[in-house]
Enzyme design. Sequence first.
Site, PDB file in Angstrom:
ATOM      1  CB  THR A   2      -0.082  -5.742   1.019  1.00 50.50           C
ATOM      2  OG1 THR A   2      -0.529  -6.002   2.359  1.00 50.50           O
ATOM      3  CG2 THR A   2      -0.937  -4.646   0.403  1.00 50.50           C
ATOM      4  CE1 TYR A  46      -2.895  -4.247  11.279  1.00 45.57           C
ATOM      5  CE2 TYR A  46      -5.142  -5.081  11.177  1.00 45.57           C
ATOM      6  CZ  TYR A  46      -4.087  -4.402  10.593  1.00 45.57           C
ATOM      7  OH  TYR A  46      -4.225  -3.887   9.331  1.00 45.57           O
ATOM      8  CG  LEU A  58      -2.262  -0.677   1.122  1.00 42.93           C
ATOM      9  CD1 LEU A  58      -2.933  -0.725   2.489  1.00 42.93           C
ATOM     10  CD2 LEU A  58      -3.149   0.049   0.123  1.00 42.93           C
ATOM     11  CE  LYS A 117      -3.638  -0.826  11.072  1.00 43.59           C
ATOM     12  NZ  LYS A 117      -2.767   0.202  10.435  1.00 43.59           N
ATOM     13  CG  ASP A 174      11.314   1.888  14.396  1.00 40.39           C
ATOM     14  OD1 ASP A 174      10.113   1.934  14.056  1.00 40.39           O
ATOM     15  OD2 ASP A 174      11.709   1.352  15.459  1.00 40.39           O
ATOM     16  CG  ASP A 203       9.869   0.251   3.936  1.00 42.49           C
ATOM     17  OD1 ASP A 203       8.651   0.170   3.695  1.00 42.49           O
ATOM     18  OD2 ASP A 203      10.556  -0.706   4.345  1.00 42.49           O
TER      19      ASP A 203
END
Length: 325
Positions: A209, A175, A19, A179, A75, A38
Amino acid sequence: MALPLEGLSAIVTGAGRGLGRAEAWELARLGAAVVVNDYGRPGRDGSGEVSTGPAEEVVASIRAAGGQAVAHIGDVADHEQARELVESAVARFGKLDILVNNAGILRDRMVFSMSEDEWDSVVRVHLKGHFNTIRFASAHWRARAKSGEGGPVYGRVVNTSSEAFLAGSAGQPNYAAAKGGIVGLTTSTALALAKYGVTANVICPRARTRMTEDVFAGLPGAPDGTDAGLDPLAPEHVAPLVGYLASPAAAQVNGQLFVVHGGMVAIVERPRVQAKFDTKQEAFTYDELDGLLTPYYLDRPEGETFAAAEVLGLRHGPTAQPPRP
């Protein structure tokens, strides 16, 4: 004719693959100068050696197409590295206009088996990583607005949540929680920065992905299938919405949550009161609540509380994955 993002600069985190890569490409296509961030670790759980390769490959491809891009290997969950990311964008392009937070990892486990490290690492990268970059980008925009430049500045934040937050995900308590926290962070940011000319919105994308390869394995349109045309779960279905939210056209769009995938964009409203009960006494008692709430839930069809998720088709996406060991 000027491109929509011409003259603007952007940061996209986690942009070496998937993404983030598609989003960086879209912003560059629309005219923005892009910092491709990244950390380059190969494992979707954040494991492996740090590598410059993924970010530098994206930068090379953008430049080869005539766009502007630079790589940043860092990071974003580290406070000082996030500061350096924002400062490097300002130093290179004179200012920062757009921040797209996408970086993330997965360490899935059922809640009764999850370790403290599995919880902390996912919350750190997703939620703290979003906070860190917003912290320094917002300080930059506030300082510019107060420096006598003539009122509000141009600023756009696009954050990445997930359908795991909206509809639940049994094997992803870390997760899903992170989120959900990102949505709260986004709405708070939207309120705090609006007076400076900055908008903040959040997307729940569905895309094939590295992080979702097992979730969507075997579904129609897989990369190894025979279907013609663009994969319905390709990240390229998500990137145009990010480009729009980053643009001047979205000046009135603030604090909004979008679900996006495969040619569909849904605007998700804030939670509404489903039912309301008032005590007939000075305060509720257990017996009164039992007499009101128990019949209410017994009379409802099984699964009706997930009606909104079913309308969006959410339970056929990432939340349908089997629990991990």
